[in-house]
Design a protein around this motif. Structure first.
Motif, PDB file in Angstrom:
ATOM      1  N   VAL A  22      -9.433  -4.982  -9.359  1.00 35.35           N
ATOM      2  CA  VAL A  22     -10.058  -5.303  -8.191  1.00 35.35           C
ATOM      3  C   VAL A  22      -9.720  -4.494  -6.691  1.00 35.35           C
ATOM      4  O   VAL A  22     -10.344  -4.062  -6.051  1.00 35.35           O
ATOM      5  CB  VAL A  22      -9.848  -7.165  -7.989  1.00 35.35           C
ATOM      6  CG1 VAL A  22     -10.165  -7.412  -6.497  1.00 35.35           C
ATOM      7  CG2 VAL A  22     -10.682  -7.604  -8.816  1.00 35.35           C
ATOM      8  N   ILE A  23      -8.170  -4.487  -6.854  1.00 36.91           N
ATOM      9  CA  ILE A  23      -7.579  -3.933  -5.635  1.00 36.91           C
ATOM     10  C   ILE A  23      -7.954  -2.366  -5.662  1.00 36.91           C
ATOM     11  O   ILE A  23      -8.354  -1.746  -4.509  1.00 36.91           O
ATOM     12  CB  ILE A  23      -6.286  -3.801  -5.794  1.00 36.91           C
ATOM     13  CG1 ILE A  23      -5.508  -5.266  -5.516  1.00 36.91           C
ATOM     14  CG2 ILE A  23      -5.398  -2.838  -4.905  1.00 36.91           C
ATOM     15  CD1 ILE A  23      -5.766  -5.884  -4.041  1.00 36.91           C
ATOM     16  N   ALA A  24      -8.176  -1.627  -6.836  1.00 32.95           N
ATOM     17  CA  ALA A  24      -8.533  -0.255  -6.660  1.00 32.95           C
ATOM     18  C   ALA A  24     -10.040  -0.152  -7.004  1.00 32.95           C
ATOM     19  O   ALA A  24     -10.416   1.177  -7.095  1.00 32.95           O
ATOM     20  CB  ALA A  24      -7.833   0.087  -8.120  1.00 32.95           C
ATOM     21  N   ASP A  25     -10.562  -1.080  -7.092  1.00 37.06           N
ATOM     22  CA  ASP A  25     -12.083  -1.275  -7.190  1.00 37.06           C
ATOM     23  C   ASP A  25     -12.635  -0.350  -8.137  1.00 37.06           C
ATOM     24  O   ASP A  25     -13.515   0.684  -8.255  1.00 37.06           O
ATOM     25  CB  ASP A  25     -12.859  -0.588  -5.766  1.00 37.06           C
ATOM     26  CG  ASP A  25     -14.227  -0.820  -5.520  1.00 37.06           C
ATOM     27  OD1 ASP A  25     -14.916  -1.631  -6.303  1.00 37.06           O
ATOM     28  OD2 ASP A  25     -15.079  -0.205  -4.942  1.00 37.06           O
ATOM     29  N   ILE A  93      -4.497  10.801  -7.796  1.00 35.72           N
ATOM     30  CA  ILE A  93      -3.527   9.575  -8.151  1.00 35.72           C
ATOM     31  C   ILE A  93      -3.607   8.599  -6.649  1.00 35.72           C
ATOM     32  O   ILE A  93      -3.043   9.104  -5.905  1.00 35.72           O
ATOM     33  CB  ILE A  93      -1.916  10.068  -8.398  1.00 35.72           C
ATOM     34  CG1 ILE A  93      -2.158  10.743  -9.632  1.00 35.72           C
ATOM     35  CG2 ILE A  93      -1.450   8.817  -8.626  1.00 35.72           C
ATOM     36  CD1 ILE A  93      -0.622  11.094  -9.995  1.00 35.72           C
ATOM     37  N   ASP A  94      -4.519   7.740  -6.883  1.00 37.67           N
ATOM     38  CA  ASP A  94      -4.608   6.880  -5.880  1.00 37.67           C
ATOM     39  C   ASP A  94      -3.268   5.673  -5.791  1.00 37.67           C
ATOM     40  O   ASP A  94      -2.987   5.190  -6.615  1.00 37.67           O
ATOM     41  CB  ASP A  94      -6.044   5.859  -6.134  1.00 37.67           C
ATOM     42  CG  ASP A  94      -7.034   6.650  -5.768  1.00 37.67           C
ATOM     43  OD1 ASP A  94      -7.053   7.795  -5.277  1.00 37.67           O
ATOM     44  OD2 ASP A  94      -8.219   6.122  -5.880  1.00 37.67           O
ATOM     45  N   GLN A  95      -2.791   5.619  -4.530  1.00 41.49           N
ATOM     46  CA  GLN A  95      -1.614   4.831  -4.293  1.00 41.49           C
ATOM     47  C   GLN A  95      -1.777   3.483  -3.474  1.00 41.49           C
ATOM     48  O   GLN A  95      -2.568   3.616  -2.673  1.00 41.49           O
ATOM     49  CB  GLN A  95      -0.425   5.636  -3.857  1.00 41.49           C
ATOM     50  CG  GLN A  95      -0.031   7.003  -4.543  1.00 41.49           C
ATOM     51  CD  GLN A  95       1.046   7.461  -3.887  1.00 41.49           C
ATOM     52  OE1 GLN A  95       0.933   8.223  -3.016  1.00 41.49           O
ATOM     53  NE2 GLN A  95       2.223   7.283  -4.495  1.00 41.49           N
ATOM     54  N   TYR A  96      -1.150   2.590  -3.797  1.00 43.54           N
ATOM     55  CA  TYR A  96      -1.256   1.354  -3.185  1.00 43.54           C
ATOM     56  C   TYR A  96      -0.019   0.628  -3.138  1.00 43.54           C
ATOM     57  O   TYR A  96       0.975   0.526  -4.058  1.00 43.54           O
ATOM     58  CB  TYR A  96      -2.226   0.410  -4.094  1.00 43.54           C
ATOM     59  CG  TYR A  96      -3.589   0.796  -4.082  1.00 43.54           C
ATOM     60  CD1 TYR A  96      -4.667   0.277  -3.418  1.00 43.54           C
ATOM     61  CD2 TYR A  96      -3.963   1.553  -5.185  1.00 43.54           C
ATOM     62  CE1 TYR A  96      -5.799   0.751  -3.357  1.00 43.54           C
ATOM     63  CE2 TYR A  96      -5.183   1.923  -5.240  1.00 43.54           C
ATOM     64  CZ  TYR A  96      -6.238   1.837  -4.573  1.00 43.54           C
ATOM     65  OH  TYR A  96      -7.544   2.154  -4.618  1.00 43.54           O
ATOM     66  N   LEU A  97       0.352   0.114  -1.765  1.00 54.14           N
ATOM     67  CA  LEU A  97       1.589  -0.748  -1.532  1.00 54.14           C
ATOM     68  C   LEU A  97       1.212  -1.964  -1.149  1.00 54.14           C
ATOM     69  O   LEU A  97       0.433  -2.240  -0.237  1.00 54.14           O
ATOM     70  CB  LEU A  97       2.209   0.000  -0.355  1.00 54.14           C
ATOM     71  CG  LEU A  97       3.516  -0.697   0.350  1.00 54.14           C
ATOM     72  CD1 LEU A  97       4.598  -0.855  -0.873  1.00 54.14           C
ATOM     73  CD2 LEU A  97       4.016  -0.057   1.453  1.00 54.14           C
TER      74      LEU A  97
END
Length: 300
Positions: A22-25, A93-97
């Motif tokens: 969900v966060i990364a769609d 590389i998609d990054q999420y904090l």
């Protein structure tokens, strides 16, 4: 505290969780081992393949850490090395904090020295609404949703009631343990404790073996805190974020041994790096059989 991070990592790494998709769609992702390259001795909180040219990396923070822009940039580089040895410009590389705390955060979504195109996504859960988590069949996603914006006491109490109806006793007790621990992040601990006491579950929850995973994570955090306090009491700098990241993924017995050797026998803090490297080398034999350095399976 570190065990908040450990519980959250456990929930989002559960195969039933839809949090990261969900966060990364992204509809589908394939979680991978969390090492950041065996030579580094480092690990990340979550790493997954979307498809052959796209990956997702996620880090969790309970406390505001202004060094995260450096750490995320470091992860960005070493994860690219893990996946393709810095040889393919097409790999993304998609990054999420994900920030779990409730205090205003100064953590930025990029690095002022690197500029575009390097950037990562910062998600302050307490200011974010994620309706899909509330509708998830997995109790872990619904527990995470309680940390998002606008969740009143009734939402917390309702989820306790729903978890109590779970048929699987292990899920039931673990879910109750996790919701009680994470409640402290939003000042809801007394609310949950009172509800558990009314249901006659408070004492049973404290002593139930099904909560072992969270209890172990908590105990690891205690040993890490002891090491930190020992260093400060000895006139040295406390544990850095990097040192904490090296200790948290280690088995409980290993962290306890590091704590004992540093506090009881006066061994240098370089023991932290050495122990992390030894642990990753031990795992490497099994992991290398299952996954090549480019992220593909044997025979692909």
């Amino acid at each position: 505290m570190a065990y908040y991070d450990a519980i959250f990592k456990d929930l989002m790494n559960d195969e039933r969780s839809c949090f990261v998709p969900v966060i990364a769609d992204e509809e589908e992702i394939q979680p991978l081992a969390t090492h950041a390259g065996w030579a580094t001795g480092r690990s990340v909180d979550f790493f997954a393949r979307v498809h052959e040219s796209k990956y997702v990396h996620l880090e969790v923070q309970t406390r505001v850490d202004r060094t995260m822009k450096w750490r995320m940039a470091n992860y960005f580089s070493i994860l690219h090395h893990r996946v393709h040895k810095w040889k393919k410009e097409s790999i993304e590389i998609d990054q999420y904090l994900v920030y779990l705390g409730s205090e205003p955060s100064s953590m930025t979504s990029g690095h002022p020295r690197f500029g575009l195109p390097y950037a990562f996504n910062v998600i302050d859960l307490y200011k974010t609404q994620i309706p899909m988590l509330e509708m998830s069949e997995f109790y872990g996603d619904r527990i995470i949703s309680l940390l998002t914006e606008g969740k009143a006491d009734e939402a917390w109490l309702d989820e306790v009631g729903i978890i109590c109806t779970l048929q699987d006793e292990a899920d039931k007790m673990e879910g109750l343990f996790y919701i009680r621990e994470l409640a402290a992040l939003r000042g809801k601990t007394m609310l949950i404790d009172n509800q558990l006491a009314e249901l006659g579950l408070y004492e049973a929850l404290k002593n139930n073996p099904f909560t072992a995973k969270a209890a172990v994570a908590h105990e690891i955090a205690v040993h890490i805190r002891n090491i930190d306090e020992f260093l400060i009491a000895s006139g040295l700098s406390g544990l850095s974020a990097d040192e904490r990241d090296l200790l948290e993924p280690l088995p409980l017995d290993e962290v306890k041994q590091v704590m004992q050797r540093m506090t009881w026998h006066g061994e240098d803090r370089s023991l932290i790096n050495a122990s992390a490297a030894a642990f990753h080398n031990y795992l490497r034999t099994d992991e290398d059989d299952d996954e090549h350095s480019d992220g593909t399976s044997p025979g692909n």
